[in-house]
Design a protein around this motif. Structure first.
Motif, PDB file in Angstrom:
ATOM      1  N   TYR A 107       0.787  -1.235   0.000  1.00  0.00           N
ATOM      2  CA  TYR A 107       0.000   0.000   0.000  1.00  0.00           C
ATOM      3  C   TYR A 107       0.818   1.283   0.000  1.00  0.00           C
ATOM      4  N   HIS A 108       2.131   1.210  -0.282  1.00  0.00           N
ATOM      5  CA  HIS A 108       2.879   2.469  -0.257  1.00  0.00           C
ATOM      6  C   HIS A 108       2.500   3.386  -1.411  1.00  0.00           C
ATOM      7  N   VAL A 109       2.043   2.829  -2.520  1.00  0.00           N
ATOM      8  CA  VAL A 109       1.554   3.670  -3.629  1.00  0.00           C
ATOM      9  C   VAL A 109       0.202   4.269  -3.243  1.00  0.00           C
ATOM     10  N   ALA A 110      -0.683   3.448  -2.689  1.00  0.00           N
ATOM     11  CA  ALA A 110      -1.977   3.956  -2.238  1.00  0.00           C
ATOM     12  C   ALA A 110      -1.798   5.046  -1.181  1.00  0.00           C
ATOM     13  N   ALA A 111      -0.765   4.903  -0.339  1.00  0.00           N
ATOM     14  CA  ALA A 111      -0.513   5.916   0.689  1.00  0.00           C
ATOM     15  C   ALA A 111      -0.170   7.262   0.068  1.00  0.00           C
ATOM     16  N   LYS A 112       0.535   7.250  -1.036  1.00  0.00           N
ATOM     17  CA  LYS A 112       0.826   8.521  -1.729  1.00  0.00           C
ATOM     18  C   LYS A 112      -0.486   9.156  -2.196  1.00  0.00           C
ATOM     19  N   PRO A 120      -3.088  18.154   1.258  1.00  0.00           N
ATOM     20  CA  PRO A 120      -2.675  18.723  -0.025  1.00  0.00           C
ATOM     21  C   PRO A 120      -1.223  19.206  -0.054  1.00  0.00           C
ATOM     22  N   GLU A 121      -0.684  19.626   1.111  1.00  0.00           N
ATOM     23  CA  GLU A 121       0.715  20.065   1.151  1.00  0.00           C
ATOM     24  C   GLU A 121       1.688  18.923   0.889  1.00  0.00           C
ATOM     25  N   TYR A 122       1.221  17.682   1.020  1.00  0.00           N
ATOM     26  CA  TYR A 122       2.089  16.532   0.780  1.00  0.00           C
ATOM     27  C   TYR A 122       2.568  16.503  -0.674  1.00  0.00           C
ATOM     28  N   PHE A 123       1.727  16.957  -1.580  1.00  0.00           N
ATOM     29  CA  PHE A 123       2.106  16.937  -2.998  1.00  0.00           C
ATOM     30  C   PHE A 123       3.411  17.684  -3.229  1.00  0.00           C
ATOM     31  N   ALA A 124       3.662  18.745  -2.465  1.00  0.00           N
ATOM     32  CA  ALA A 124       4.895  19.531  -2.621  1.00  0.00           C
ATOM     33  C   ALA A 124       6.135  18.725  -2.259  1.00  0.00           C
ATOM     34  N   SER A 130       7.911  11.172  -8.889  1.00  0.00           N
ATOM     35  CA  SER A 130       6.822  10.688  -8.049  1.00  0.00           C
ATOM     36  C   SER A 130       5.510  11.395  -8.378  1.00  0.00           C
ATOM     37  N   ALA A 131       5.588  12.678  -8.692  1.00  0.00           N
ATOM     38  CA  ALA A 131       4.385  13.418  -9.093  1.00  0.00           C
ATOM     39  C   ALA A 131       3.853  12.878 -10.420  1.00  0.00           C
ATOM     40  N   HIS A 132       4.748  12.557 -11.330  1.00  0.00           N
ATOM     41  CA  HIS A 132       4.336  11.992 -12.622  1.00  0.00           C
ATOM     42  C   HIS A 132       3.655  10.642 -12.428  1.00  0.00           C
ATOM     43  N   THR A 133       4.265   9.761 -11.622  1.00  0.00           N
ATOM     44  CA  THR A 133       3.671   8.438 -11.440  1.00  0.00           C
ATOM     45  C   THR A 133       2.367   8.514 -10.650  1.00  0.00           C
ATOM     46  N   LEU A 134       2.184   9.551  -9.842  1.00  0.00           N
ATOM     47  CA  LEU A 134       0.914   9.717  -9.125  1.00  0.00           C
ATOM     48  C   LEU A 134      -0.256   9.694 -10.100  1.00  0.00           C
ATOM     49  N   GLU A 135      -0.103  10.400 -11.192  1.00  0.00           N
ATOM     50  CA  GLU A 135      -1.196  10.432 -12.175  1.00  0.00           C
ATOM     51  C   GLU A 135      -1.405   9.069 -12.824  1.00  0.00           C
ATOM     52  N   ILE A 159       1.870   4.805   6.383  1.00  0.00           N
ATOM     53  CA  ILE A 159       2.124   6.233   6.173  1.00  0.00           C
ATOM     54  C   ILE A 159       3.575   6.566   6.519  1.00  0.00           C
ATOM     55  N   ALA A 160       4.087   5.990   7.603  1.00  0.00           N
ATOM     56  CA  ALA A 160       5.489   6.241   7.970  1.00  0.00           C
ATOM     57  C   ALA A 160       6.423   5.796   6.851  1.00  0.00           C
ATOM     58  N   VAL A 161       6.162   4.626   6.280  1.00  0.00           N
ATOM     59  CA  VAL A 161       7.004   4.142   5.177  1.00  0.00           C
ATOM     60  C   VAL A 161       6.854   5.039   3.955  1.00  0.00           C
ATOM     61  N   ARG A 162       5.662   5.565   3.719  1.00  0.00           N
ATOM     62  CA  ARG A 162       5.472   6.467   2.579  1.00  0.00           C
ATOM     63  C   ARG A 162       6.332   7.720   2.715  1.00  0.00           C
ATOM     64  N   TYR A 163       6.388   8.284   3.911  1.00  0.00           N
ATOM     65  CA  TYR A 163       7.241   9.462   4.113  1.00  0.00           C
ATOM     66  C   TYR A 163       8.713   9.098   3.912  1.00  0.00           C
ATOM     67  N   LEU A 164       9.096   7.912   4.344  1.00  0.00           N
ATOM     68  CA  LEU A 164      10.482   7.467   4.135  1.00  0.00           C
ATOM     69  C   LEU A 164      10.764   7.233   2.655  1.00  0.00           C
ATOM     70  N   ASP A 165       9.763   6.796   1.918  1.00  0.00           N
ATOM     71  CA  ASP A 165       9.899   6.609   0.467  1.00  0.00           C
ATOM     72  C   ASP A 165      10.299   7.942  -0.175  1.00  0.00           C
ATOM     73  N   GLU A 166       9.625   9.005   0.177  1.00  0.00           N
ATOM     74  CA  GLU A 166       9.960  10.313  -0.408  1.00  0.00           C
ATOM     75  C   GLU A 166      11.312  10.824   0.092  1.00  0.00           C
ATOM     76  N   ALA A 167      11.662  10.504   1.342  1.00  0.00           N
ATOM     77  CA  ALA A 167      12.920  10.996   1.914  1.00  0.00           C
ATOM     78  C   ALA A 167      14.131  10.279   1.334  1.00  0.00           C
ATOM     79  N   GLY A 168      13.968   9.058   0.873  1.00  0.00           N
ATOM     80  CA  GLY A 168      15.093   8.247   0.428  1.00  0.00           C
ATOM     81  C   GLY A 168      15.500   8.464  -1.016  1.00  0.00           C
TER      82      GLY A 168
END
Length: 194
Positions: A107-112, A120-124, A130-135, A159-168
């Protein structure tokens, strides 16, 4: 030689995953400034440095393992559609890992999508890739999807793993290799298979 996934056991799954990191870890990660292995190792390292639970560390370490779909026999060179890497990874791991780990993978994609709908600030925070694949992945969730996703008992860890996904995704971060985390990975397997 392609590994035989039917021969995987609780005793060899940790080494099997380590072999994937060694054979395939230097592959490009979707246009990001890190390799596949660097991305996953960075997430796990950040979690470890911040004192997060072993579940979250291992979830971050393995969340994108499904990008190596040919290791699991699901990739074909003629593919023209998304193979849903989150499902490919979770399907192999679920027989060996607790649901909290496989949910972080599945569910890490679903979490995004969830975070983009509810914060909404998460998109930034999203990288351009990652923004491209979101669509491609369906965009932010609708209200019904948000409600269903929020009911997952492992939501906090996902959700914690999702934030780590963006941080890594740092091009300047040193991390230990997979084998540093292997004992922790084995503890998760042992816990599930006990």
């Amino acid at each position: 030689m392609k590994p035989d996934i039917d021969a995987l056991t609780p005793q060899n799954i940790v080494a099997f995953i380590g072999g994937i990191f060694e054979r395939r870890g230097d592959e490009e990660y979707l246009g990001e400034p890190v390799t596949m292995a660097e991305h996953m190792l960075q997430g796990a390292t950040i979690a470890e440095q911040n004192g997060q639970s072993e579940e979250i560390i291992v979830g971050a370490l393995l969340h994108d393992i499904g990008h190596f779909t040919s290791e699991f026999g699901t990739y074909h060179p003629d593919d023209t559609e998304d193979r849903h890497h989150e499902d490919a990874g979770a399907e192999v791991l679920e027989q060996f890992f607790p649901s909290v780990i496989t949910d972080c993978v599945r569910y890490h994609v679903a979490a995004k999508r969830y975070l983009c709908a509810t914060k909404p600030e998460y998109f930034a925070r999203l990288s351009p890739a990652s923004a491209h694949t979101l669509e491609l992945q369906g965009g932010p969730m609708n209200e019904a999807e948000v409600a269903a996703f929020a009911a997952n008992p492992n939501l906090k860890q996902i959700i914690a793993v999702r934030y780590l996904d963006e941080a890594g995704k740092r091009d300047d971060m040193l991390t230990p290799d997979y084998w540093h985390f292997a004992p922790m990975v084995q503890r998760m397997v042992d816990r599930h298979c006990a």
